[in-house]
Enzyme design. Structure first.
Site, PDB file in Angstrom:
ATOM      1  N   LYS A  11      17.504 -22.233 -10.925  1.00  0.00           N
ATOM      2  CA  LYS A  11      17.130 -20.931 -10.365  1.00  0.00           C
ATOM      3  C   LYS A  11      15.912 -20.317 -11.065  1.00  0.00           C
ATOM      4  O   LYS A  11      15.499 -20.794 -12.135  1.00  0.00           O
ATOM      5  CB  LYS A  11      18.334 -19.990 -10.440  1.00  0.00           C
ATOM      6  CG  LYS A  11      19.500 -20.440  -9.561  1.00  0.00           C
ATOM      7  CD  LYS A  11      20.656 -19.458  -9.641  1.00  0.00           C
ATOM      8  CE  LYS A  11      21.796 -19.857  -8.732  1.00  0.00           C
ATOM      9  NZ  LYS A  11      22.902 -18.883  -8.784  1.00  0.00           N
ATOM     10  N   TYR A  51      22.272 -19.047   1.684  1.00  0.00           N
ATOM     11  CA  TYR A  51      23.430 -18.323   1.161  1.00  0.00           C
ATOM     12  C   TYR A  51      24.160 -17.530   2.246  1.00  0.00           C
ATOM     13  O   TYR A  51      24.899 -16.587   1.942  1.00  0.00           O
ATOM     14  CB  TYR A  51      23.005 -17.390   0.020  1.00  0.00           C
ATOM     15  CG  TYR A  51      22.721 -18.138  -1.263  1.00  0.00           C
ATOM     16  CD1 TYR A  51      23.747 -18.717  -2.004  1.00  0.00           C
ATOM     17  CD2 TYR A  51      21.426 -18.280  -1.744  1.00  0.00           C
ATOM     18  CE1 TYR A  51      23.492 -19.411  -3.174  1.00  0.00           C
ATOM     19  CE2 TYR A  51      21.160 -18.973  -2.916  1.00  0.00           C
ATOM     20  CZ  TYR A  51      22.197 -19.533  -3.626  1.00  0.00           C
ATOM     21  OH  TYR A  51      21.943 -20.214  -4.789  1.00  0.00           O
ATOM     22  N   ASN A 114      22.117 -16.758 -13.385  1.00  0.00           N
ATOM     23  CA  ASN A 114      22.974 -17.735 -14.046  1.00  0.00           C
ATOM     24  C   ASN A 114      22.410 -19.155 -14.059  1.00  0.00           C
ATOM     25  O   ASN A 114      23.159 -20.123 -14.146  1.00  0.00           O
ATOM     26  CB  ASN A 114      24.385 -17.697 -13.446  1.00  0.00           C
ATOM     27  CG  ASN A 114      24.429 -18.069 -11.983  1.00  0.00           C
ATOM     28  OD1 ASN A 114      23.449 -18.502 -11.405  1.00  0.00           O
ATOM     29  ND2 ASN A 114      25.582 -17.897 -11.374  1.00  0.00           N
ATOM     30  N   HIS A 117      22.541 -23.570  -9.588  1.00  0.00           N
ATOM     31  CA  HIS A 117      23.476 -23.616  -8.460  1.00  0.00           C
ATOM     32  C   HIS A 117      23.888 -25.068  -8.302  1.00  0.00           C
ATOM     33  O   HIS A 117      23.088 -25.976  -8.504  1.00  0.00           O
ATOM     34  CB  HIS A 117      22.788 -23.153  -7.166  1.00  0.00           C
ATOM     35  CG  HIS A 117      23.554 -23.512  -5.926  1.00  0.00           C
ATOM     36  ND1 HIS A 117      24.498 -22.683  -5.372  1.00  0.00           N
ATOM     37  CD2 HIS A 117      23.533 -24.643  -5.154  1.00  0.00           C
ATOM     38  CE1 HIS A 117      25.018 -23.280  -4.298  1.00  0.00           C
ATOM     39  NE2 HIS A 117      24.448 -24.466  -4.149  1.00  0.00           N
ATOM     40  N   GLU A 128      24.219 -28.664   2.181  1.00  0.00           N
ATOM     41  CA  GLU A 128      23.159 -28.148   1.314  1.00  0.00           C
ATOM     42  C   GLU A 128      22.024 -29.155   1.134  1.00  0.00           C
ATOM     43  O   GLU A 128      20.851 -28.781   1.139  1.00  0.00           O
ATOM     44  CB  GLU A 128      23.741 -27.725  -0.039  1.00  0.00           C
ATOM     45  CG  GLU A 128      24.630 -26.508   0.073  1.00  0.00           C
ATOM     46  CD  GLU A 128      25.205 -26.032  -1.239  1.00  0.00           C
ATOM     47  OE1 GLU A 128      25.715 -24.907  -1.264  1.00  0.00           O
ATOM     48  OE2 GLU A 128      25.143 -26.778  -2.253  1.00  0.00           O
TER      49      GLU A 128
END
Length: 142
Positions: A11, A51, A114, A117, A128
Site C-alpha cells: 500500500k 474495494y 497497514n 493487502h 482480485e
C-alpha cells in the site's frame, strides 16, 4: 499441499517508506514466488471498484482515499498454500495486534495505514488477480 496464487498489494504508506524490497524478500524467503508485478497509482474509480465489497461500511471512503494517496505495488504470489502463508506474513490488520516480525508489525503505522493487502481466500484471490492482471492464467491448486 496445494500450489496457489494470491494477490498482494504493498500500500501507499509502505511504498512511501521505500520498503518494497524488504517486503519482497519476506515473500521469497518464505517460499512465495512473485509471478507478476506492477506499480500503479490507482484512480478513485479503480480503488472503489476493487474495494466494492466494503462500499456500505463507514470506512469505505477513507480506504479509497488512502489507496489513491500514492503509488502501490501489486503482485501475484505463488507457492504452497500461498494464501494462508501470505496472510501469516502480513500479520493482523491492526499492527498493534500483529505478531512481532510480521510485515504489519514492522512496517505499518495504523489499522488504516497497514502496509499491505492480501486475498483472504481462493475465490477472492481469483477475482482480485483478474481485476489487476486480466487474462492471466489463474488457478488455486492442482
Amino acid at each position: 499441499m496445494a500450489i496457489e496464487r494470491t494477490l498482494s498489494i504493498i500500500k501507499p504508506d509502505a511504498v512511501a517508506k521505500n520498503v518494497i524490497g524488504k517486503i519482497y524478500s519476506r515473500f521469497e524467503t518464505n517460499g512465495l514466488k512473485i509471478v507478476a508485478s506492477k506499480m500503479a497509482w490507482l484512480s478513485a474509480q479503480e480503488a472503489g471498484q476493487f474495494y466494492a465489497v466494503h462500499k456500505e461500511r463507514p470506512f469505505f471512503k477513507d480506504l479509497v482515499d488512502f489507496m489513491i494517496s500514492g503509488p502501490v505495488m501489486i503482485q501475484v504470489l505463488e507457492g504452497e498454500n500461498a494464501i494462508a502463508k501470505n496472510r501469516e506474513l502480513m500479520g493482523a490488520t491492526d499492527p498493534k495486534k500483529a505478531d512481532p516480525g510480521t510485515i504489519r508489525a514492522d512496517f505499518a503505522e495504523s489499522i488504516d495505514a497497514n502496509a499491505v493487502h492480501g486475498s483472504d481466500g481462493a475465490d477472492t484471490a481469483a477475482v482480485e488477480i483478474g481485476f489487476f492482471f486480466p487474462g492471466m492464467n489463474v488457478f488455486s491448486g492442482r
